[in-house]
Design a protein around this motif. Structure first.
Motif, PDB file in Angstrom:
ATOM      1  N   ALA A  26      40.272  50.271  45.202  1.00 26.75           N
ATOM      2  CA  ALA A  26      38.976  49.711  44.829  1.00 26.75           C
ATOM      3  C   ALA A  26      38.482  50.304  43.510  1.00 26.75           C
ATOM      4  N   HIS A  32      34.822  46.225  45.130  1.00 28.17           N
ATOM      5  CA  HIS A  32      34.209  46.945  46.233  1.00 28.17           C
ATOM      6  C   HIS A  32      35.269  47.245  47.286  1.00 28.17           C
ATOM      7  N   HIS A  33      35.118  48.356  47.980  1.00 26.80           N
ATOM      8  CA  HIS A  33      36.124  48.741  48.974  1.00 26.80           C
ATOM      9  C   HIS A  33      36.244  47.727  50.093  1.00 26.80           C
ATOM     10  N   THR A  35      36.194  44.588  49.711  1.00 28.20           N
ATOM     11  CA  THR A  35      37.082  43.548  49.187  1.00 28.20           C
ATOM     12  C   THR A  35      38.527  43.914  49.481  1.00 28.20           C
TER      13      THR A  35
END
Length: 55
Positions: A26, A32-33, A35
């Motif tokens: 990320a 974003h993590h 995602t």
């Protein structure tokens, strides 16, 4: 917002081939993590496994 197939492929490559953690992916890809978690979940990785690798 959707991400490109190229970005999804890059996330999967970094996770599987390079053994990077979700948080590292990320940060490096500026996403974003969650995602990263979502891409991995769609690829069949259990959510709990993806979350535990973020730490």
């Amino acid at each position: 917002m959707t991400i490109s197939p190229e970005l999804e492929a890059q996330i999967l490559r970094l996770y599987h081939a390079e053994k990077w953690r979700c948080g590292t992916i990320a940060r490096q890809l500026h996403v974003h993590h969650t995602t990263v978690h979502r891409v991995l979940a769609r690829a069949g990785l259990p959510r709990s496994a993806a979350e535990s690798l973020n730490h």
